[in-house]
Design an enzyme around this catalytic site. Sequence first.
Site, PDB file in Angstrom:
ATOM      1  N   LYS A   1       0.694  -1.206  -0.167  1.00  0.00           N
ATOM      2  CA  LYS A   1      -0.005   0.037   0.084  1.00  0.00           C
ATOM      3  C   LYS A   1       0.669   1.185  -0.191  1.00  0.00           C
ATOM      4  CE  LYS A   1      -3.682  -2.551   0.061  1.00  0.00           C
ATOM      5  NZ  LYS A   1      -2.994  -3.929  -0.056  1.00  0.00           N
TER       6      LYS A   1
HETATM    7  C1  LIG Z   1      -9.007  -3.924  -1.949  1.00  0.00           C
HETATM    8  C2  LIG Z   1      -8.606  -4.514  -0.753  1.00  0.00           C
HETATM    9  N1  LIG Z   1      -9.148  -4.779   0.301  1.00  0.00           N
HETATM   10  C3  LIG Z   1      -8.892  -5.351   1.405  1.00  0.00           C
HETATM   11  C4  LIG Z   1      -7.476  -5.733   1.294  1.00  0.00           C
HETATM   12  C5  LIG Z   1      -7.124  -6.158   2.685  1.00  0.00           C
HETATM   13  O1  LIG Z   1      -5.867  -5.711   3.465  1.00  0.00           O
HETATM   14  P1  LIG Z   1      -4.984  -6.499   4.432  1.00  0.00           P
HETATM   15  O2  LIG Z   1      -4.209  -7.059   3.517  1.00  0.00           O
HETATM   16  O3  LIG Z   1      -4.331  -5.375   5.268  1.00  0.00           O
HETATM   17  O4  LIG Z   1      -5.907  -7.555   5.212  1.00  0.00           O
HETATM   18  C6  LIG Z   1      -6.452  -5.336   0.516  1.00  0.00           C
HETATM   19  C7  LIG Z   1      -5.115  -5.481   0.330  1.00  0.00           C
HETATM   20  O5  LIG Z   1      -4.450  -6.589   0.738  1.00  0.00           O
HETATM   21  C8  LIG Z   1      -7.032  -4.604  -0.646  1.00  0.00           C
HETATM   22  O6  LIG Z   1      -6.298  -4.204  -1.708  1.00  0.00           O
END
Ligand SMILES: Cc1ncc(COP(=O)(O)O)c(C=O)c1O
Length: 381
Positions: free
Chosen positions: A183
């Site tokens: 990110k």
């Molecule tokens: C669109 C989207 N939603 C949800 C997530 C979930 O985030 P995390 O990996 O921090 O759980 C991500 C990233 O991985 C994402 O890109």
Amino acid sequence: MSEFLPFTRPTIDEDTIAGVAEVLRSGWITSGPQVKAFEARLSELFGGRPVRAFNSGTCTMEVALRIAEIGPGDEVITTPLSWVATSNVILAVGARPVFVDIDPDTRNIDLARVPAALSARTRAILPVDLAGLPVDRDALYALARRRSLRVIEDAAQSIGSEWQGRRIGAIGDLVSFSFHPNKNITTIEGGCLVVNDEREAGLAEQYRLQGVQRSGFDGMEVERAGGKFNLTDVAARVGLGQLPHLERFNARRRELARAYFAAFARHGAGGLGLALPRPDFTHSNWHMFQVVLPEERLALTRSQLMARLHEEGIGTGVHYPAIHLFALYRRMGFKPGDFPHAEYAGRNILTLPLFPAMADTDVERVAEALTRLLRANFRGS
Ligand SMILES: Cc1ncc(COP(=O)(O)O)c(C=O)c1O
């Protein structure tokens, strides 16, 4: 050959590394003062709204759904073109995801199609700002208000993006961000949830840690089953070191994205049927630069193309295959043909390298290699 170029790479400065060492030596390494400080800085970023930090941008959405009291028997509208976390959390709370196809231009949920997907059971919309390009917040909230729906914004990718001059997170209902290393800023793993008021912030805290409510020195009560979703102080210190760079990182991403458009124009990508992202330099934080390959005109598969690029030292990614075609979702009755735009994108989308530490010459290298490989394997229309 030049050094391998990954599709993304975090930038962590020396001050952050030293700060992490300090936290590690401090005697307090799990959730504590660094998390509190990180939440306070995030709250400033989001216009003073209450924010709570978590250990992923997945549990933030699950908790948001629980705060909104969404559960068995309820339906939640979402996009089939996202990381599978987006719809898995709907299943996790016992509700049913109702997918709505994307707009192939924005690659985000097509809000014009949402009304046809609403039922008496619809309780919420869970839109995603894919690649950091925000879903139209005016249309989204007009719809939500009209139908009395909660909105859980999956803003995992859109930190620093704006809608009509206002930062994503500073507006809206429940807003979830991820700080995964891909990110625009990271805590290694982590996320945060922006809520509406102190009541919701209290619920977020309970759902974050086993439902525990503490009082005095020894008081403890549990009214609801929470998870184990707290962020460590070590991770929060990484986040604190990243936040001051957010604007600069995003500005560099925008610069690189502009350079991609210029390079692809120079190399004649349009004539090859390559679909570039929407050239939005007003709202997007340019989390990713994604192209969609012209499947019907290519004599090689996406996988073969990725392999060829890899041989040339260029990393690419796929974000994402259409969710409803995963086995788990097919078993729920979803099938090919249900959401043709998301399916086409799911088969053909390709994420190109884009991260702040990239050089301008890297952009040229990627655009040249990709257009050369497409041209060499072009079948025409
Ligand atoms: C669109 C989207 N939603 C949800 C997530 C979930 O985030 P995390 O990996 O921090 O759980 C991500 C990233 O991985 C994402 O890109």
